[in-house]
Each structure stands twice: as C-alpha cells, then as structure tokens.
Design an enzyme around this catalytic site. Structure first.
Site, short mmCIF file in Angstrom:
data_model
loop_
_atom_site.label_atom_id
_atom_site.label_comp_id
_atom_site.label_asym_id
_atom_site.label_seq_id
_atom_site.Cartn_x
_atom_site.Cartn_y
_atom_site.Cartn_z
N LYS A 57 -5.59 0.59 -35.09
CA LYS A 57 -5.70 1.22 -33.98
C LYS A 57 -6.02 2.77 -34.03
O LYS A 57 -5.44 3.23 -35.04
CB LYS A 57 -4.22 1.09 -33.29
N SER A 132 -1.09 -0.79 -24.76
CA SER A 132 -2.41 -0.04 -25.22
C SER A 132 -3.26 -0.49 -26.52
O SER A 132 -4.21 0.24 -26.86
CB SER A 132 -1.73 1.46 -25.61
N SER A 156 3.12 -2.06 -26.37
CA SER A 156 1.79 -2.14 -26.51
C SER A 156 1.31 -2.92 -27.57
O SER A 156 -0.05 -2.81 -27.85
CB SER A 156 1.62 -0.48 -26.94
#
Lengths: 460, 477
Positions: A57, A132, A156
């Site tokens: 990420k 996210s 997330s």
C-alpha cells in the site's frame, strides 16, 4: 514455479488489467524482475516468503520508490529508508511488485478518494473495491500479486478484503511496527496482510509481527505460532446482537450469510454465545473524533514548505500554508483535518475529543466483558456489499456509517480478521469479521481458516 | 509610586547535556553546517516515529531531585500544535497535563523559599534565519532535549528573580543536567511580571517577557517592565495581557503579541509515545549519587574555610569554578579563604579585562594557588602580583598556565635583604626630615608614607613587611 515465472505472471496481469482496475500507483517491474532473478539464482528457497510477490500500500515506505499516500501533497516524494515491515518482507525473500492505490492518507472506505484515480473492484468493475486499502485488495483479486500489505485504522484492511473476496488481518495494536508508515491516526493505525486465503495471510503475518525498537508503541510480547485445526470443539464464539440481529442498516443477504457462517462453526463443535456490545452505536462518532483529531496533527507537516506545490506569492506565512494545503489536499482530507482541529480546540476539546476518548474506553470495556464468556466474536465485516462507484461520494456521513462493525475492534486495539464466506445473489463477495482477544491473532487465524474452508474447501 | 509591588514568576528552559537528541540518535552539538545533524525523525519525514532517549529522563529526574520536586511515576507526552517553518512536524512534543516533576522549591541566599510548579520534558524546534533572500531553516537544533522549569509567582523584585535564576542554574550545572550557558541559549529564561497595589491579594494582569539571554538582561528587563506597568496604571490605564520582547539595545520591552493573538495549541496526548512510567527501584537509585548542591557548598565554605558570605556565594554559584577551587585547595586548606578572595578580586578583575576561556582558567588553578601562596607569604609584593597577573592574562600567545609560570619567572624575587633595603630607607628618611620629626612627635600613621616612598625607589619589588620592620627599628630607636 520460479520466482521469475511468478513475477512475470503478475506483471502480465498488471499489463492486461490494471488499466481498468487502477490498483497500482507505481509498478516496480524492473526491480521485481531483478530481485526474482537474484532469488532464483542465489537463494535456497527456504525463506518463508521466498519468491512470492507482495504489493505494498502506498502509505508504506519502500526506499527509492515513490511514496504518495494517495495524495498529490506527496507527489514526487521518494523515501530513503524502508518501513520496518518492508525490511522484514525483503528479509523473508518476498518480491515487492509495486505500490498500491488508497484513499488519500487512508481516509475513505472505497479508494474513490485517492488523489490520483479511483480503483475499481476486479470482480465487478462498476463497483468499488472498498478502502482505504482498495488498491492492495484489487491487486490480489486480479492476480497481480500473491499478497499485499494494507493499513487499517477503522477497517481499511478488513472491508476491502470483504469487498474483494479475500482474507485480511488487522493485528492487535502494537503487534506490527508502524515505523515508515505514513500516519493517519497513530493510536489506531496498524499494518496487516491481505491474501486470498487465511493461511496465506498467516504466512505474511508471521513475518510482519514482532517488536521494533523504532516504534515506541510496538509490543514486546512474543508472537504465538498458529495451531491449525479442523474442529472447533469447545470454542466459544460470541455473537453480538448489535453487530447482527439488532444492527441498523445491515443487508439481509449478509445477515443470512453470517448466520450460515455461525452454523458452520457450530457444526464443527463451536458453542455460540449471545453477547452485547452496548456502546457499538457510539463507535462511529468516537472513531471519527479520535481519528480526525490525531490526523489533524499528523498531517500538519504537509504544509506546502517541504511537500506539495507551494502557493505562489503568498502575502503572509499563514496564506502560504492555507493556499498550499487547500491546493494539494483533497476535500475529504481537508474535511477530516477541520473536524479534528475543531474536536481539539479550546472550549470544545472536552465535549468532543475527550468525550470520544471516554467512549473509546467504554467500547474497550464492552469487549473485555465479552471475553468473560467467549473466545472470539463473529459478525459481518461490512453492513453492505460493494457499492457502485460514485454512489456514496456525495454523502460522506453515509460512507462513515459503512465502518460500523470495524471501528469497534480498532478503538479497542483488538486483532480482527475478515474471512470470505461466499457471495450474495449478485455474486458480490461477503466477508465475516472474527475479532480476537489482544495478541490472539493465532486463535482468529485458526478459526478463520476453518471458516473459510467451510465455504471454499479448496482454500488451504 | 512605591505603593506597588511586583509579582514575578520565571519559566526557565534548560538544554539537557545528552549526547543525542530526545527522540532520535542525532548528535546534540553547536555549530556545523545547517541540517547536518538531522534524520527522518527530527526532520519529521512521513512515517518516522519518536523513540524516547532514556538519558533525557535520567537528567530530568535529577533536575527534579535537585529542586525538591515530587517525581511522577507516570507522565505523558503531548502534542502542542502550531505551524512554523522551523517546526517540522507542525507540532512540538512536550508534556502538558502530566509532567515528569511537580511541586519543588528553591531556597535563595537570603533564606527566601521560591516554589517550583513543575518541570516538564520537551523537544526544541529548529532555527529560522530571516534575511533579504528569504527565510532559511536549520533543523540541527530540532529535537534537542529541553526541560522547562516553571516557577510559581513567588518573586517580588528583579534581584530576587536573578537570585532564583542563579540558584537554579547552579543546581542544574552541579547535577550535570545543563551547561548553564545563557549566551548560547542552553539556558533560557522567560519572566511573567505583574504589579498590584501593596496590600491587594488579587493578581494584576500578567505580561510575559521573552528574549533575555543574560542575568543582566533579566534584571534590567524586569526593572523596566515593573516601571512600565506601574506607569500605565498611574496614567489611569490598564495593563494589557501580552507577550513582550526585551531589547538590550533599546533597553526596553516591546509588544510581540497580545492575548487575542495567542494561538490555541490544541494539546492532546501524543499517540506515538506511551505514557512514561518510572519504577521505584530505578527512582531510588537516582537519588543516591547526588553531588553537593550550591546551597550546601556555600555553607561548607563558610564553616570549613570561614569564607565571608559574599565570597562563598560568589565561588559556589559557578559550579565548575567551585569544583576547580575544591581540587586546588585540597592539599592546602589553610590557604582556602585567601585563595577564594584572591580569585574573587584580583583574578576576576583580570578575567573581566582579558577574556580567557574557562577551561584554561580551570587548568591553571594550581598555578594561581601557588602564586597566591607566594603573595601571602610575602614572596611577592602587591605590585609584583598585580604586574604578574596583568602580564600573564594579557599573554594570549601562551596558555594561561604557561603564561603564569612565565610571568612568575619574570617577576623574580622580592627584595627583603636589609643590606639592599637599608641604604634606601636611610635616603628616604634623609629626604623627609620634617615628616620624620612629626612621626617622632607621635604621628605614627606616617609609617605608611615612608614604606610607600621606599617601595617607590625599589619599583614596588620589595617586601613591605621587611621595610616596615627596618623603619620601626630606625625611627623608634
């Protein structure tokens, strides 16, 4: 399969599909190939993640690769040092394939709020992959990486795992180092793995977990190995009515699926224990006050002086800050900074931030009470299936409510795992959330593995 | 206008004598190229996290023990939020509601007790230099460990404020907590000043004064500010709550910002740092090896060496000076009082004339003691001593110890041989017959006049006692 063959397969998938999915912000094809070749030539294959591709990420630092946190504010920023989790992955023989898209600074539940482009759900391109860590989830679901790192502040990792039919673990707060991870809400942020199976998640987790001297909140407890099991005799599974039968806005197909999951656990020897988490309904409010308060300070460093485009010819220093931040930070990020700033300001701090901290303690106490009668909790990860792109963006509050079941374990610092438990009538994946006691990742991984195999016997 | 009294409280920032910064491994030092001593943590780069330096805690606890504070078993770091270019994270890590030390006190030389509210830990910011080409930021100082010692408003005069600051500085230096250098900013002092009519119990409006970087500026700024506030009230106006900067050049305080402009710092606990917990066993160990503090040292000097209060206070208030003194007189305690007075007068005068670095003076302590001993024994006359010191301190080509030895050799020996003195004495007596007559008529104080005349003939290099003895023999015969 050689590392090189595996990397080439992933790169081929990226080439074929990432144009429409937009899982990656940066693909390090050359670096991944080079490392795979090196591993094939030199390594003996004994490293725990030997030759496996992992997507990272883009709020986690990989030295020499761009680090944007999904924000235009950080466009062009290249860190010089690896995050601790990245150091650990590399030491374990993993191949880092690229940096994945996210809602700006982790602030969102759909990856539509990336400062660059929205990511789409590879299972249905009209829908969001969750967020996210949506880029990480999409990358795995589209076979662009074997596993991925996400970060989870209020759901997330778990929610995008659920939306993309994957397993995703948010470890106990302090279990995995935050060093080198761009902070959103420091008392909640945790790094964790996503993968297709719980067993693969466990494999990455074992590499990530452990004390790190670079993070003062890192836990010193030893990491427990997972004891895989087939029956759950004697396991007490708590079922919170606030997360299931009394939950507001819970999709009926998801509710039915979770009951099916509970039945599956009971069929393997588990005992279901009805419990209550009475402060659940205050979770969203407490979470959005604590997280935004911390974020308002964490994001102060992005002031236009060192990151982002500096406003031209500002009349004053304040104008420079205001204009630079307004130009480089997205609307949702600005909204949360303002909300958090307000929650901490003189005259309001007691009514908002302090009160949220008190509610947070109450929520943690709810779980402590629950542990007297059960070993793990099971409920839905998300109240709804993946929604259509654009469906929620006009109503931030509606989007906040999607975190109803994930924020509680975050506020209490507990480990939580989302496990795929099948699909709904539209073939949209459904995730179940297993919550464990502090540092009992091994327990929820073992139970999660049984649960996943109950619905997908091939997932080992 | 003497019907007003001033209420003064000091906030003192002391830079801790650690090798590295408070939350990272960067060196703490002065000078060097800008931003050379920085890392992701003190630059506030994304993802960098603070990790507390244990030595910082040890020194803060020592400061607390030296000022009779209650050391807190648990304290909490907080974020103080404000935007400034030299504050890389956009917040300063400090301690707010729960500091590491509470409720201490200092006893001033006159016996007055001034209370300390709290001591807390914090990180320093970087440095901004404003120039024509814009503002430049140097973050070498960012993350330097500080303690802030917040005093109660127990002080009533500028002199008391200076005495408080001297006492505190002496303690911090003795404990190895801070080097006490105000010019370089490792010890910084802000003052909260208000005035009220004598007899009134409510406090007046408080003004904070900043930018005082010497004892002298602390004294002058407070004196100025008290006068200013009394003047404002005398004019029938109200004192504004504000922060004012002391300007040494203008010899006045000037408004920096008013209360309305004051920032809302939005303090909250720093989630990157768990609460700081101190365990009892460790804490007990910290109180074991505390050195003798200045107050005790002053009393010891008075009792052991019969130093005058003035001398003992002067000597003890500068701990490195007192340490060097103690080492020098260890083998000749009988000379202690004379040596202390010698340091405070003759040596101090030379130091003010010629700036010699302190380590040099410390290294020359044994030489100074030897010279003082010779002077006391009459082996050097007053004038020879003065000339010797002048020569040595002005001799910057040599180190002070060498310069003293050299000047000592140049000075040679004092004249005390009657064979040399007698013809000179005889010549002086022959030159002043009327004074001789007056002396013999009973004006014995003229003895000093004759000694002076003889000394003059011998260029000051004679032993006054020997001259005096010879004169007595001749005149009283």
């Amino acid at each position: 399969m050689t590392a090189t063959a595996h990397v080439e397969a992933c790169l081929a998938q990226i080439a074929a599909r990432d144009g429409e999915v937009a899982a990656f912000l940066h693909v390090d094809a050359a670096g991944a190939r080079q490392r795979a070749a090196w591993l094939d030539a030199r390594a003996d294959g004994s490293a725990p993640l030997h030759g496996l591709t992992i997507a990272v990420k883009d709020n986690i630092a990989v030295a020499g690769q761009p680090l944007t946190a999904g924000s235009r504010m950080l466009a062009g920023y290249v860190p010089a040092r690896d995050a601790t989790v990245v150091t650990r992955l590399l030491a374990a023989g993993a191949v880092l394939i690229g940096k994945t898209n996210l809602d700006e600074f982790g602030m969102g539940s759909s990856t539509e709020l990336s400062g660059f482009a929205p990511t789409r759900n590879p299972l249905d391109l009209a829908r969001v992959p969750g967020g996210s860590s949506g880029g990480s989830a999409a990358a795995i679901a589209a076979d662009m990486a074997w596993a991925a790192l996400g970060t989870d502040t209020g759901g997330s990792i778990r929610q995008p795992a659920a939306f993309c039919g994957l397993a995703g673990l948010k470890p106990t707060y302090g279990r995995v180092s935050r060093s080198g991870v761009v902070a959103y809400a420091s008392s909640l942020d945790q790094v964790g793995p996503l993968a297709k199976t719980v067993r693969d998640v466990a494999r990455v987790y074992a590499v990530l977990a452990g004390h790190d001297a670079l993070d003062a909140t890192s836990a010193v407890q030893p990491v427990q190995p997972v004891q895989w099991r087939d029956d759950l005799a004697g396991l007490r599974v708590g079922v919170a009515r606030e997360h299931l039968d009394d939950a507001v806005g819970l999709d009926s197909q998801i509710q039915a699926r979770i009951h099916a999951a509970l039945d599956a656990l009971r069929a393997r020897g588990a005992v279901l224990v009805p419990i209550s988490l009475p402060h659940t309904r205050h979770g969203i409010a407490a979470y959005y006050l604590v997280a935004t308060a911390e974020a308002s300070a964490n994001l102060s460093r992005y002031d236009g002086l060192r990151y982002g485009a500096r406003a031209p010819n500002p009349a004053t220093l304040d104008a420079l800050y205001t204009h630079s931040r307004a130009a480089s930070l997205g609307r949702e990020v600005q909204r949360r900074i303002l909300l958090g700033t307000f929650a901490l300001s003189a005259g309001f701090q007691d009514a908002f931030y302090q009160k949220a901290c008190r509610v947070r303690r109450k929520i943690a106490e709810d779980f402590q009470t629950a542990w007297r009668s059960c070993d793990v909790l099971l409920g839905p990860t998300s109240p709804v299936p993946p929604w259509l792109l654009g469906q929620m963006t006009a109503d931030p509050l509606a989007m906040y409510l999607m975190d109803a079941f994930t924020v509680g374990p975050s506020l209490a610092g507990l480990p939580a795992l989302s496990v795929p438990v099948g699909v709904d009538a539209q073939q949209l994946p459904i995730g179940a959330q297993l919550v464990g006691q502090p540092f009992q990742e091994a327990m929820i991984l073992a139970v999660g593995d049984v649960l996943q195999r109950a619905f997908a016997p091939e997932a080992t | 206008m003497s019907a007003f009294e001033a209420i003064i409280g000091l906030e003192v920032h002391a830079q801790l004598l650690t090798r590295t910064k408070i939350f990272c491994g960067c060196a703490v030092a002065v000078g060097g190229p800008p931003n050379a001593r920085t890392c992701p943590v003190c630059l506030g780069l994304p993802g960098a996290l603070p990790v507390l330096n244990a030595e910082v805690v040890r020194l803060a606890v020592r400061a607390g023990l030296g000022t009779q504070c209650a050391i807190q078993r648990m304290s909490v770091f907080a974020r103080k939020n404000y935007f400034y270019p030299d504050l890389p994270k956009g917040y300063q890590i400090t301690q707010a509601e729960l500091p590491i030390c509470l409720d201490g006190q200092l006893t001033l030389d006159d016996g007055k007790v001034a209370r300390i509210q709290r001591i807390h830990l914090e990180e320093d910011a970087g440095k901004s230099s404003h120039g024509d080409a814009g503002t430049r930021v140097d973050l070498n100082r960012a993350g330097t460990p500080l303690i802030e010692i917040v005093g109660h408003p127990d002080l009533r005069t500028a002199d008391e404020a200076v005495a408080y600051l001297r006492e505190l500085r002496g303690i911090l230096m003795t404990l190895g907590v801070c080097d006490g250098n105000m010019e370089e900013g490792s010890l910084r002092c802000d003052a909260n000043v208000s005035v009220r009519p004598v007899g009134q119990t409510a406090l007046g409006t408080r003004v904070e004064i900043k930018n005082m970087n010497s004892f002298r500026s602390v004294r002058e700024a407070i004196v100025y500010e008290v006068d200013r506030q009394v003047g404002v009230i005398a004019d029938g106006e109200r004192v504004r709550q504000e922060t004012r900067l002391w300007s040494m050049d203008l010899a006045r305080t000037e408004s920096m910002r008013s209360k309305e402009e004051a920032a809302d710092y939005r303090y909250f606990p720093d989630p990157d740092l768990p609460p700081l917990q101190l365990d009892d066993a460790w804490l007990d160990a910290q109180s074991v090896d505390l050195p003798e503090l200045p107050a005790a040292r002053k009393i010891r000097y008075q009792q052991e060496f019969s130093l005058e209060t003035r001398t003992s206070n002067w000597l003890a208030e500068e701990p490195p000076r007192a340490d060097a003194f103690d080492r020098a007189i260890a083998d000749s305690p009988a000379l202690a009082a004379a040596f202390a007075a010698f340091l405070m007068t003759q040596v101090q005068a030379q130091l003010q004339r010629h700036e010699r670095p302190w380590p040099e003076l410390a290294a020359a302590m044994a030489d100074l003691l030897r010279i003082c001993g010779k002077w006391r024994a009459g082996q050097l006359s007053n004038q020879m001593l003065a000339e010797l010191l002048q020569l040595a301190f002005a001799d910057t080509a040599r180190g002070l110890a060498d310069a003293l030895a050299h000047a000592e050799a140049q000075a040679g020996a004092v004249v005390r041989d009657d064979g040399v003195l007698e013809p000179v004495v005889d010549a002086v007596l022959a030159k002043f017959p009327s004074e001789v007559a007056k002396y013999r008529a009973g004006q014995k104080q003229l003895s000093g006049f004759f000694v002076g005349q003889v000394m003059r003939q011998l260029a000051g290099k004679a032993d006054a006692k020997a001259i005096s003895a010879l004169l007595t023999r001749k005149l009283d015969a």
